[in-house]
Write a protein that holds these residues in place. Structure first.
Motif, mmCIF file in Angstrom:
data_model
loop_
_atom_site.group_PDB
_atom_site.id
_atom_site.type_symbol
_atom_site.label_atom_id
_atom_site.label_comp_id
_atom_site.label_asym_id
_atom_site.label_seq_id
_atom_site.Cartn_x
_atom_site.Cartn_y
_atom_site.Cartn_z
ATOM 1 N N TYR A 1 0.823 -1.204 0.000
ATOM 2 C CA TYR A 1 0.000 0.000 0.000
ATOM 3 C C TYR A 1 0.865 1.266 0.000
ATOM 4 O O TYR A 1 0.634 2.184 -0.783
ATOM 5 C CB TYR A 1 -0.942 -0.002 1.209
ATOM 6 C CG TYR A 1 -1.674 1.298 1.396
ATOM 7 C CD1 TYR A 1 -2.691 1.674 0.523
ATOM 8 C CD2 TYR A 1 -1.340 2.171 2.418
ATOM 9 C CE1 TYR A 1 -3.357 2.881 0.676
ATOM 10 C CE2 TYR A 1 -2.002 3.366 2.583
ATOM 11 C CZ TYR A 1 -3.001 3.715 1.712
ATOM 12 O OH TYR A 1 -3.651 4.914 1.863
ATOM 13 N N PRO B 1 -8.958 4.226 -4.545
ATOM 14 C CA PRO B 1 -9.273 2.790 -4.534
ATOM 15 C C PRO B 1 -8.246 1.949 -3.767
ATOM 16 O O PRO B 1 -8.612 0.966 -3.121
ATOM 17 C CB PRO B 1 -9.275 2.399 -6.012
ATOM 18 C CG PRO B 1 -9.434 3.651 -6.759
ATOM 19 C CD PRO B 1 -8.851 4.732 -5.906
ATOM 20 N N LEU C 1 -9.293 -0.442 -0.709
ATOM 21 C CA LEU C 1 -8.917 -1.855 -0.721
ATOM 22 C C LEU C 1 -8.112 -2.210 0.527
ATOM 23 O O LEU C 1 -8.350 -3.246 1.158
ATOM 24 C CB LEU C 1 -8.116 -2.177 -1.981
ATOM 25 C CG LEU C 1 -7.633 -3.619 -2.115
ATOM 26 C CD1 LEU C 1 -8.817 -4.566 -2.209
ATOM 27 C CD2 LEU C 1 -6.736 -3.755 -3.327
ATOM 28 N N TYR C 2 -7.167 -1.355 0.905
ATOM 29 C CA TYR C 2 -6.362 -1.602 2.108
ATOM 30 C C TYR C 2 -7.254 -1.648 3.352
ATOM 31 O O TYR C 2 -7.087 -2.517 4.203
ATOM 32 C CB TYR C 2 -5.288 -0.523 2.258
ATOM 33 C CG TYR C 2 -4.435 -0.698 3.473
ATOM 34 C CD1 TYR C 2 -3.461 -1.685 3.527
ATOM 35 C CD2 TYR C 2 -4.600 0.110 4.590
ATOM 36 C CE1 TYR C 2 -2.678 -1.865 4.658
ATOM 37 C CE2 TYR C 2 -3.818 -0.060 5.718
ATOM 38 C CZ TYR C 2 -2.858 -1.047 5.744
ATOM 39 O OH TYR C 2 -2.086 -1.216 6.864
#
Length: 82
Positions: free
Chosen positions: A32, A56, A60-61
């Motif tokens: 990330y 995004p 997502l993380y």
């Protein structure tokens, strides 16, 4: 029933996750940061593209972290973090 993976520890106070507790958590966190810092470095003059990649990646993380936090993500008042 299978237990969910535990990649992140829970915060002692408040809502969210603390530091990673497994190599998978550290790998996701490092990936990330590489995506965010690399995107910021190479696309500093293109803020819309920068935002369209970082937003995004952050979502997502956060989804991965919330699903793999030991004890789940919930509000904690102290005491035992799990």
């Amino acid at each position: 029933m299978d237990d969910p993976p535990e990649w992140f520890s829970a915060k002692r106070y408040g809502y969210g996750t603390a530091l990673p507790i497994s190599w998978q958590g550290w790998l996701v966190t490092a990936a990330y940061f590489i995506v965010v810092l690399g995107t910021a470095y190479f696309l500093a003059r293109r803020p819309m593209i920068l935002l369209s990649i970082i937003a995004p990646a952050t979502i997502l993380y956060l989804v991965i972290a919330s699903r793999t936090t030991k004890g789940g993500m919930r509000w904690r008042w102290g005491g035992d973090p799990d």
